[in-house]
Design a protein around this motif. Sequence first.
Motif, short mmCIF file in Angstrom:
data_model
loop_
_atom_site.label_atom_id
_atom_site.label_comp_id
_atom_site.label_asym_id
_atom_site.label_seq_id
_atom_site.Cartn_x
_atom_site.Cartn_y
_atom_site.Cartn_z
N ASP A 1 3.01 -11.52 1.38
CA ASP A 1 4.40 -11.46 1.80
C ASP A 1 4.83 -10.02 2.07
O ASP A 1 6.00 -9.73 2.25
N VAL A 2 3.86 -9.12 2.08
CA VAL A 2 4.08 -7.71 2.42
C VAL A 2 3.13 -7.36 3.56
O VAL A 2 2.00 -7.84 3.60
N ASP A 3 3.56 -6.52 4.50
CA ASP A 3 2.78 -6.27 5.72
C ASP A 3 1.70 -5.22 5.57
O ASP A 3 1.33 -4.56 6.53
N GLY A 4 1.16 -5.07 4.37
CA GLY A 4 0.07 -4.13 4.18
C GLY A 4 0.14 -3.47 2.82
O GLY A 4 0.99 -3.80 1.98
N LEU A 5 -0.76 -2.52 2.60
CA LEU A 5 -0.79 -1.75 1.36
C LEU A 5 0.05 -0.49 1.54
O LEU A 5 -0.14 0.25 2.51
N TYR A 6 0.95 -0.24 0.58
CA TYR A 6 1.81 0.94 0.64
C TYR A 6 1.42 1.93 -0.45
O TYR A 6 0.78 1.56 -1.45
N ASP A 7 1.81 3.18 -0.27
CA ASP A 7 1.49 4.21 -1.25
C ASP A 7 2.46 4.19 -2.44
O ASP A 7 2.40 5.06 -3.32
N GLY A 8 3.31 3.22 -2.49
CA GLY A 8 4.26 3.02 -3.58
C GLY A 8 4.91 1.66 -3.42
O GLY A 8 4.47 0.84 -2.60
N ASP A 9 5.96 1.40 -4.16
CA ASP A 9 6.69 0.14 -4.02
C ASP A 9 7.24 0.04 -2.60
O ASP A 9 8.02 0.89 -2.17
N PRO A 10 6.83 -0.99 -1.82
CA PRO A 10 7.27 -1.06 -0.42
C PRO A 10 8.78 -1.22 -0.27
O PRO A 10 9.32 -0.97 0.81
N ARG A 11 9.46 -1.60 -1.35
CA ARG A 11 10.92 -1.73 -1.28
C ARG A 11 11.63 -0.41 -1.55
O ARG A 11 12.84 -0.30 -1.34
N ALA A 12 10.89 0.58 -2.01
CA ALA A 12 11.50 1.87 -2.35
C ALA A 12 11.59 2.77 -1.12
O ALA A 12 10.69 2.78 -0.27
N PRO A 13 12.66 3.54 -1.01
CA PRO A 13 12.79 4.49 0.11
C PRO A 13 11.63 5.49 0.11
O PRO A 13 11.23 5.98 -0.94
N GLY A 14 11.11 5.78 1.28
CA GLY A 14 10.06 6.78 1.40
C GLY A 14 8.66 6.24 1.26
O GLY A 14 7.69 6.98 1.50
N ALA A 15 8.50 4.98 0.88
CA ALA A 15 7.15 4.41 0.76
C ALA A 15 6.55 4.24 2.15
O ALA A 15 7.21 3.81 3.09
N SER A 16 5.27 4.58 2.28
CA SER A 16 4.59 4.51 3.57
C SER A 16 3.43 3.56 3.52
O SER A 16 2.70 3.50 2.52
N ARG A 17 3.24 2.84 4.59
CA ARG A 17 2.11 1.92 4.66
C ARG A 17 0.83 2.70 4.95
O ARG A 17 0.82 3.63 5.76
N ILE A 18 -0.23 2.31 4.28
CA ILE A 18 -1.54 2.91 4.50
C ILE A 18 -2.24 2.10 5.58
O ILE A 18 -2.52 0.91 5.41
N ASP A 19 -2.53 2.71 6.72
CA ASP A 19 -3.08 1.98 7.85
C ASP A 19 -4.57 1.69 7.71
O ASP A 19 -5.04 0.64 8.15
N GLU A 20 -5.31 2.61 7.10
CA GLU A 20 -6.76 2.42 6.98
C GLU A 20 -7.24 2.88 5.61
O GLU A 20 -6.72 3.85 5.06
N VAL A 21 -8.23 2.18 5.09
CA VAL A 21 -8.91 2.57 3.86
C VAL A 21 -10.40 2.62 4.18
O VAL A 21 -11.01 1.60 4.50
N ARG A 22 -10.97 3.81 4.12
CA ARG A 22 -12.39 3.98 4.45
C ARG A 22 -13.28 3.97 3.22
O ARG A 22 -14.50 3.89 3.34
N GLY A 23 -12.67 4.05 2.04
CA GLY A 23 -13.45 4.04 0.82
C GLY A 23 -12.53 4.20 -0.38
O GLY A 23 -11.31 4.42 -0.23
N PRO A 24 -13.07 4.10 -1.59
CA PRO A 24 -12.26 4.21 -2.81
C PRO A 24 -11.45 5.50 -2.89
O PRO A 24 -10.36 5.52 -3.45
N GLY A 25 -11.97 6.58 -2.31
CA GLY A 25 -11.27 7.85 -2.37
C GLY A 25 -9.91 7.81 -1.70
O GLY A 25 -9.00 8.56 -2.08
#
Length: 386
Positions: A187-211
């Motif tokens: 129900d969320v359009d991707g993985l975010y670097d924080g709570d997607p409902r919080a101001p300033g949270a950004s979606r992570i477009d690609e994950v190339r590895g655990p790092g």
Amino acid sequence: MAAARRIVVKIGSSSLTTAAGGLDADRVDALVDVLAKVLGQDMSGTGASAGVGAGAADGKEIVLVSSGAIAAGLAPLGLERRPRDLARQQAAASVGQGLLVARYTASFARYGRRVGQVLLTTDDTSRRAHYRNATRTLDQLLAMGALPIVNENDTVATDEIRFGDNDRLAALVAHLVRADLLVLLSDVDGLYDGDPRAPGASRIDEVRGPGDLVGVSIGSAGRAGVGTGGMVTKVEAARIAAAAGVPVVLTSASRAGDALLGRPTGTYFHRTGRRSADRLLWLAHASEPRGALTLDDGAVRAVVERRTSLLPAGIAAVEGEFTAGDPVELRDTEGHAVARGLVNFDAKEIPRLIGRSTRDLARELGPAYEREVVHRDDLVVLHRPG
């Protein structure tokens, strides 16, 4: 993504049901509309749908891993929320699974598409004969033009019923059917670097590895209260699939069409590994150990570094109650799990085998005892000491 031919799609309970329980027919139909479009069928079921050329959908195959059985059974049984006790969860699954498949059957029938229900438990996929049966069933359904709808067998499952809301199951099914792509719908359009409902949270477009996930706060994605999964289980599922050579797209159910047609959306997890022996992936990530064997230092080195079978001479102790064919944990002398495997003897037989050579055992107990306790073909390494 656009070139993916065989795709596994996973959808969670919150995307199919109301917060109070019960299936939302409009949501089910919306998903089916997208899947049928990707498969290139119009409402008559006779050809490419409007706006999608035959070439775009030519040769596409979809396996749907669908949660929702327990949630679908809540309202018919008069339950206001998902029950905590296992017995009522299983009762809800029993009622809801029939409703869920009936709804999918009716919705896909609008496109002349047949569906087949496949209910799995971990025993169906970690034991060699059961695994072959599951593989053959799914392959045959696809070969005959039917769309498999996979779920856990929640009616009889115990520990499996808390399997991460089918996210991990979807990753393993993607490997089982040799999928080219896994699409996890949330129900969320991707993985975010924080709570997607919080101001300033950004979606992570690609994950190339655990790092790429270091320092990322992964919170729950579900808010409907009828499922058990969240963003944590989806990221773990993506990690499992990517490590097994299957790329993953994580996005919202409303953007499923974009993901399936190869348009940029959500978070894309690149492959991080190669495909391994199928059953071993299930053994590592889906099986529940029924007991444990403690190995001496030499046996740990042999199993972990040289990938040999486990012989009786290398066993120092045994615990738990298990029978031949069950998964067991292999531990070092400090209690750390180093491997997991399918054992060839019952727990009650192991004590008299400990520390002895197979030749001595065969001489004293018969030729049936001149064999490995865990064969290397039924063993997966979990951790390398040091």
